[in-house]
Design an enzyme around this catalytic site. Structure first.
Site, PDB file in Angstrom:
ATOM      1  N   SER A 370       0.882  -1.170   0.000  1.00  0.00           N
ATOM      2  CA  SER A 370       0.000   0.000   0.000  1.00  0.00           C
ATOM      3  C   SER A 370       0.914   1.213   0.000  1.00  0.00           C
ATOM      4  O   SER A 370       1.645   1.439   0.951  1.00  0.00           O
ATOM      5  CB  SER A 370      -0.865  -0.011   1.252  1.00  0.00           C
ATOM      6  OG  SER A 370      -1.578   1.184   1.323  1.00  0.00           O
ATOM      7  N   ARG A 371       0.875   1.962  -1.107  1.00  0.00           N
ATOM      8  CA  ARG A 371       1.880   3.022  -1.251  1.00  0.00           C
ATOM      9  C   ARG A 371       1.553   4.303  -0.502  1.00  0.00           C
ATOM     10  O   ARG A 371       2.429   5.095  -0.258  1.00  0.00           O
ATOM     11  CB  ARG A 371       2.122   3.319  -2.726  1.00  0.00           C
ATOM     12  CG  ARG A 371       3.052   2.290  -3.346  1.00  0.00           C
ATOM     13  CD  ARG A 371       3.466   2.696  -4.737  1.00  0.00           C
ATOM     14  NE  ARG A 371       2.488   2.233  -5.706  1.00  0.00           N
ATOM     15  CZ  ARG A 371       2.514   1.038  -6.281  1.00  0.00           C
ATOM     16  NH1 ARG A 371       3.456   0.189  -5.984  1.00  0.00           N
ATOM     17  NH2 ARG A 371       1.595   0.687  -7.144  1.00  0.00           N
ATOM     18  N   VAL A 372       0.283   4.542  -0.156  1.00  0.00           N
ATOM     19  CA  VAL A 372       0.006   5.778   0.573  1.00  0.00           C
ATOM     20  C   VAL A 372      -0.692   5.562   1.909  1.00  0.00           C
ATOM     21  O   VAL A 372      -0.635   6.412   2.779  1.00  0.00           O
ATOM     22  CB  VAL A 372      -0.830   6.783  -0.262  1.00  0.00           C
ATOM     23  CG1 VAL A 372      -0.082   7.270  -1.452  1.00  0.00           C
ATOM     24  CG2 VAL A 372      -2.153   6.183  -0.663  1.00  0.00           C
TER      25      VAL A 372
END
Ligand code: ATP
Ligand code: MG
Length: 508
Positions: A370-372
């Protein structure tokens, strides 16, 4: 004589009034452009004569069927059909409506099952909506967007703890068929029941029975009232399947623009891409890789670009997207999966191997990211989950190696035993989302090593005891965690003490 005069006057008054009214009642001149169908087949029509039609304009066919003009060529127009009936065929007259393709929006859609054009599919009363908006809208400008700051709780331990999602994020769910993709999305919708997040479930190209099952699950868990279900099944024309995700997004955007938090699930975009490929090939557009047309990336990027978190000056609403993709033989490097991985802010990868082993939800932690969302995780959960991801990956590697040797040093053995317990507690049954406080309790117990002495089979019971104990004995502390506040040392100790009490009940 006098009587006749009065009658004449009355008559002439009436006549002049009627004359005046007729002058005002000049019928408006309706100027409509018409064309002739050259050929119909496979859900598209080639039409001649609509010289000044614009792209995405609706075309009316006899019998009430609508089409969308998408291919504008010098001597003919390619129209995708949104419905079918017997009156379609070569030679029939069609009219350009001058209307962009649009869909109804409003509160009246909540709890309803509709198609992209707003046709009611649940057999209920007509929709109570007063506004229609175009299905294709430009995404918010960069300047209007805010960073993602609030978590979107899925209620699933592996996701909330290890791959957290934020409101306004786009997180892809991908995996082979029957690996639990839809279940994850549905559990997330169910978990939004008391969180004020409006949900849109957009089903594209699925079998009618699968959609009916999803709707029934939502109904059983009281999750339909805050949800709109937008459906184009596998029996609907490809044109309708193609436009459905855009229409569903317009319905969701209506609430986002009012400052609400919205979640949209696209189930699934592989079938959406296939519908578009079918249309493109029939429209004789040049095929590219895997026979998809050249703009296949663009159809998904412009869709998902509409999900965002708005700045407070622009309402402060958010639209979180959970697109679903089906992979073939676990190949995540195929065309459509790679496109979507690059468009979204992370992915949850579901593995058939884990599914077969019964490790449900079958999330492969190593391949998911999950990048953010990490920044949005509730502080109490972040404290207990911070090292878990790394420790879990190390354990998986160790376990593979440990298979080859019988004698292990005590430290390695302990790491493996702990890892097995983490894996066990990350399991979760369907449709039973957990509160953040419950997840914090369980992870605190595993981190403190309280499960180490328990056999794996007893962990499920232990978990249940801990959850119930916390909710019964420390309700204010649970509410404190659920509202997103951090825990101080004394509060963490109280939780740990309470868990120990619950576990003594199990061992005694
Ligand atoms: P499809 O490719 O057909 O769309 P899918 O990947 O969406 O399938 P689901 O329909 O969500 O998969 O789930 C497949 C099966 O696995 C269903 O029968 C579902 O009940 C079961 N299942 C999914 N998750 C869990 C879980 N956490 N616990 C128990 N059963 C589960
Ligand atoms: Mg599914």
């Amino acid at each position: 004589m006098e009587h006749d005069g009065a009658l004449n006057r009355m008559l002439s008054d009436t006549m002049s009034r009627v004359r005046q009214e007729l002058v005002h009642r000049q019928p408006a001149l309706i100027c409509q452009e018409t064309g002739t169908v050259l050929q119909v087949g496979g859900g598209i029509a080639r039409v001649q004569g609509l010289a000044s039609i614009s792209s995405e304009e609706l075309v009316a066919f006899p019998g009430g069927v609508l089409g969308v003009a998408i291919n504008l060529e010098p001597d003919e127009v390619g129209v995708i059909l949104l419905g079918e009936n017997e009156q379609q065929g070569a030679g029939v007259r069609v009219t350009a409506t001058g209307r962009e393709t649009d869909t109804p929006v409003g509160d009246g859609l909540l709890g309803r099952i509709v198609d992209a054009t707003g046709k009611v599919l649940d057999g209920g009363k007509p929709l109570e909506v007063h506004e229609r908006r175009p299905i294709e809208r430009t995404a918010p400008e960069i300047i209007e967007r805010a960073p993602v700051t609030v978590p979107l709780e899925t209620g699933l331990k592996p996701i909330d703890a290890l791959i957290p999602i934020g409101r306004g994020q786009r997180e892809l769910i991908l995996g082979d068929r029957q690996t639990g993709k839809t279940s994850i999305a549905i559990d997330t919708i169910i978990n939004q029941r008391d969180k004020g997040v409006i949900c849109v479930y957009c089903a594209v190209g699925q079998r009618g029975t699968s959609v009916a099952k999803v709707i029934e699950t939502l109904r059983q868990h009281d999750a339909l009232d805050h949800t709109i279900v937008v459906v184009a099944s596998d029996e609907d024309p490809a044109g309708l399947r193609y436009i459905t995700p855009y229409a569903a997004t317009t319905m969701a955007e209506y609430f986002m623009e009012q400052g609400r938090d919205v979640l949209i699930v696209y189930d699934d975009l592989t079938r959406h891409a296939r519908a578009y490929r079918e249309l493109s090939l029939l429209l004789r557009r040049p095929p590219g890789r895997e026979a998809y047309p050249g703009d296949i990336f663009y159809i998904h990027s412009r869709l998902l670009e509409r999900s965002t978190h708005m700045r407070t000056e622009y309402g402060g609403g958010s639209l979180t997207a959970l697109p679903i993709i089906e992979t073939q033989a676990q190949d995540i490097s195929a065309y459509i999966p790679t496109n979507l991985i690059s468009i979204t802010d992370g992915q949850i990868y579901l593995s058939p191997t884990l599914f077969q082993k019964g490790l449900l939800p079958a999330i492969n932690i190593g391949k998911s990211v999950s990048r953010v969302g990490g920044k949005t995780q509730h502080p109490a959960l972040r404290t207990v989950a911070s090292d878990l991801r790394l420790a879990y990956s190390q354990f998986e590697e160790l376990e593979t190696f440990a298979r080859f040797s019988t004698r292990l040093d005590p430290e390695t053995r302990d790491t493996i035993e702990r890892g097995r317990r983490v894996r066990e507690i990350l399991k979760q049954s369907e449709h039973r989302p957990l509160r953040t406080s419950e997840q914090v309790g369980i992870l605190t117990a595993v981190n403190a090593g309280l499960f180490d002495s328990l056999p794996l089979e007893e962990l499920a019971d232990a978990e249940e005891l801990i959850r119930r104990g916390l909710l019964e004995r420390l309700p204010e502390l649970c509410a404190h965690i659920d509202s997103g506040k951090p825990l101080d040392k004394e509060q963490s100790q109280r939780i740990l003490d309470d868990i120990s009490t619950s576990l003594t009940a199990l061992t005694s």
